[in-house]
Enzyme design. Structure first.
Site, PDB file in Angstrom:
ATOM      1  N   GLY A   1     -11.410  -1.820  -1.251  1.00  0.00           N
ATOM      2  CA  GLY A   1     -12.887  -1.419  -1.595  1.00  0.00           C
ATOM      3  C   GLY A   1     -13.489  -2.763  -2.024  1.00  0.00           C
ATOM      4  O   GLY A   1     -14.255  -3.073  -1.907  1.00  0.00           O
ATOM      5  N   ASN A   2     -12.656  -3.702  -2.759  1.00  0.00           N
ATOM      6  CA  ASN A   2     -12.561  -4.352  -3.371  1.00  0.00           C
ATOM      7  C   ASN A   2     -13.272  -5.826  -2.331  1.00  0.00           C
ATOM      8  O   ASN A   2     -13.763  -6.801  -2.619  1.00  0.00           O
ATOM      9  CB  ASN A   2     -11.572  -4.816  -4.519  1.00  0.00           C
ATOM     10  CG  ASN A   2     -11.040  -4.244  -5.272  1.00  0.00           C
ATOM     11  OD1 ASN A   2     -11.636  -4.357  -6.318  1.00  0.00           O
ATOM     12  ND2 ASN A   2      -9.929  -4.278  -6.017  1.00  0.00           N
TER      13      ASN A   2
ATOM     14  N   LYS B   1      -6.185   4.521 -11.844  1.00  0.00           N
ATOM     15  CA  LYS B   1      -6.235   4.695 -10.933  1.00  0.00           C
ATOM     16  C   LYS B   1      -7.551   3.273 -11.487  1.00  0.00           C
ATOM     17  O   LYS B   1      -8.888   3.439 -11.459  1.00  0.00           O
ATOM     18  CB  LYS B   1      -7.184   5.206 -10.097  1.00  0.00           C
ATOM     19  CG  LYS B   1      -7.313   4.800  -8.558  1.00  0.00           C
ATOM     20  CD  LYS B   1      -6.980   3.210  -8.077  1.00  0.00           C
ATOM     21  CE  LYS B   1      -7.630   3.054  -6.713  1.00  0.00           C
ATOM     22  NZ  LYS B   1      -7.122   2.329  -5.744  1.00  0.00           N
TER      23      LYS B   1
ATOM     24  N   LYS C   1       0.620  -0.645  -1.562  1.00  0.00           N
ATOM     25  CA  LYS C   1       0.770  -1.097  -0.499  1.00  0.00           C
ATOM     26  C   LYS C   1       1.809  -0.889   0.375  1.00  0.00           C
ATOM     27  O   LYS C   1       2.131  -0.409   1.599  1.00  0.00           O
ATOM     28  CB  LYS C   1      -0.021  -2.676   0.148  1.00  0.00           C
ATOM     29  CG  LYS C   1      -1.553  -2.737  -0.877  1.00  0.00           C
ATOM     30  CD  LYS C   1      -2.183  -4.120  -0.229  1.00  0.00           C
ATOM     31  CE  LYS C   1      -3.747  -3.843  -1.155  1.00  0.00           C
ATOM     32  NZ  LYS C   1      -4.418  -2.283  -1.193  1.00  0.00           N
TER      33      LYS C   1
ATOM     34  N   LYS D   1      -6.133   4.947  -1.646  1.00  0.00           N
ATOM     35  CA  LYS D   1      -6.418   5.269  -0.198  1.00  0.00           C
ATOM     36  C   LYS D   1      -5.395   4.484   0.461  1.00  0.00           C
ATOM     37  O   LYS D   1      -5.235   5.240   1.786  1.00  0.00           O
ATOM     38  CB  LYS D   1      -7.617   3.973   0.131  1.00  0.00           C
ATOM     39  CG  LYS D   1      -7.424   2.886   0.322  1.00  0.00           C
ATOM     40  CD  LYS D   1      -7.553   2.052   1.406  1.00  0.00           C
ATOM     41  CE  LYS D   1      -7.472   0.354   1.158  1.00  0.00           C
ATOM     42  NZ  LYS D   1      -6.201  -0.020   0.642  1.00  0.00           N
TER      43      LYS D   1
END
Length: 317
Positions: free
Chosen positions: A10-11, A130, A278, A216
């Site tokens: 999103g960033n 988050k 990640k 995500k």
């Protein structure tokens, strides 16, 4: 055609503080769509997921201001999650369809509003972690703490202060069968946006939404496992994962085993809330049958798939 789950951050859709409007984000989506379309030329059918950290925070804050200044109804965080799936999914779907048409591909995109099951007693609900919304400097953060004593703010990887909300672990993708069917039928599916809309299952079997934002990357990893994807690609702001990131002895990681990455995690090379989730998501994919995970930036997607850049993580042999 092989399946590749592509997780867009999103960033990454917000280039800087001067490019935060919806039109700016769409430009970033269109640029990313070009790189994803290049994977189709290399034999992959992309299944696209995306983050919503900044966007869900913007929507929630907008709703709060409307409530405070105009007396409009409050909007729960879980509904803001759904809003981002629709808005960002629409942009990605349109950009991918335009790109496919321009390249002459017989491929269409479809967005699936996706619910993701979480545990109602997940410890994350008592430990918000988050980051969402915009970044604040120290002076702004102090003012917000006074105005919103119920908010939890953290310094997000040295980039400024952000609000944090619960981020429970994803257990099950409710619309998995639909996503799998569409992907196997040759559609480019956009799903699990923002990590999915978090829901819990009651004693009567009914689903109900809960206020949280699922990571995500973890949701994308779960999706990749369940649809038996050939490849998981996690998009980030740098072309490769680094040891000692930002230091003079910084070292890029090219091809590494899962065991090596676990060792680097133990040595605290990856920042929580940044690169750590990640890497952990990539490892979970590999531990459950995945063959390869790549971490790279959007503009390097095609070259990374060809092995020219990106960090490639493989299962232990």
């Amino acid at each position: 055609m092989k399946l590749a789950v592509i997780a867009i951050g999103g960033n990454s859709l917000i280039r800087d503080k001067s490019h935060m409007e919806v039109s700016d984000q769409y430009e970033a989506v269109c640029e990313t769509a070009k790189h994803i379309a290049e994977l189709v030329e290399r034999g992959y059918n992309p299944v696209i997921t995306h983050g919503n950290g900044p966007q869900v925070g913007f929507i929630l804050r907008r709703a709060e201001i409307a409530y405070e200044m105009g007396g409009l109804h409050r909007v729960p965080l879980v509904s803001c999650d759904a809003d981002t799936q629709g808005a960002i999914g629409y942009q990605i779907q349109q950009a991918m369809d335009n790109e496919f048409a321009q390249r002459g591909f017989d491929l269409r995109a479809a967005t699936v509003v996706t619910q993701v099951l979480v545990a109602g007693d997940d410890p994350a609900f008592t430990k918000p972690s988050k980051p969402i919304g915009t970044f604040y400097n120290e002076e702004q953060a102090e003012r917000i703490r006074v105005e919103h004593p119920d908010w939890t703010l953290i310094n997000d990887a040295g980039r400024g202060y952000r609000r944090v909300v619960p981020s429970p672990y994803p257990l099950e993708i409710i619309e998995l069968g639909i996503v799998d069917r569409l992907a196997r039928d040759g559609y480019c599916v956009i799903c699990a946006g923002g990590g999915g809309i978090p829901v819990v299952k009651g004693s009567d079997g009914r689903l109900g939404g809960v206020d949280a934002v699922i990571d995500k990357d973890f949701a994308s990893s779960l999706l990749a496992v369940k649809i038996r994807a050939d490849l998981l690609v996690i998009s980030t702001g740098v072309p490769m994962v680094y040891l000692n990131f930002g230091k003079p002895e910084q070292k890029a990681l090219d091809r590494v085993s899962a065991a090596e990455m676990r060792r680097y995690i133990g040595e605290h090379h990856f920042a929580p809330g940044s690169m750590l989730p990640k890497v952990e998501a990539a490892l979970r994919f590999l531990e459950q049958g995945g063959k390869e995970a790549i971490i790279t930036n959007p503009e390097s997607l095609a070259e990374a798939v060809e092995g020219k850049t990106g960090t490639h993580i493989y299962p232990d042999t």
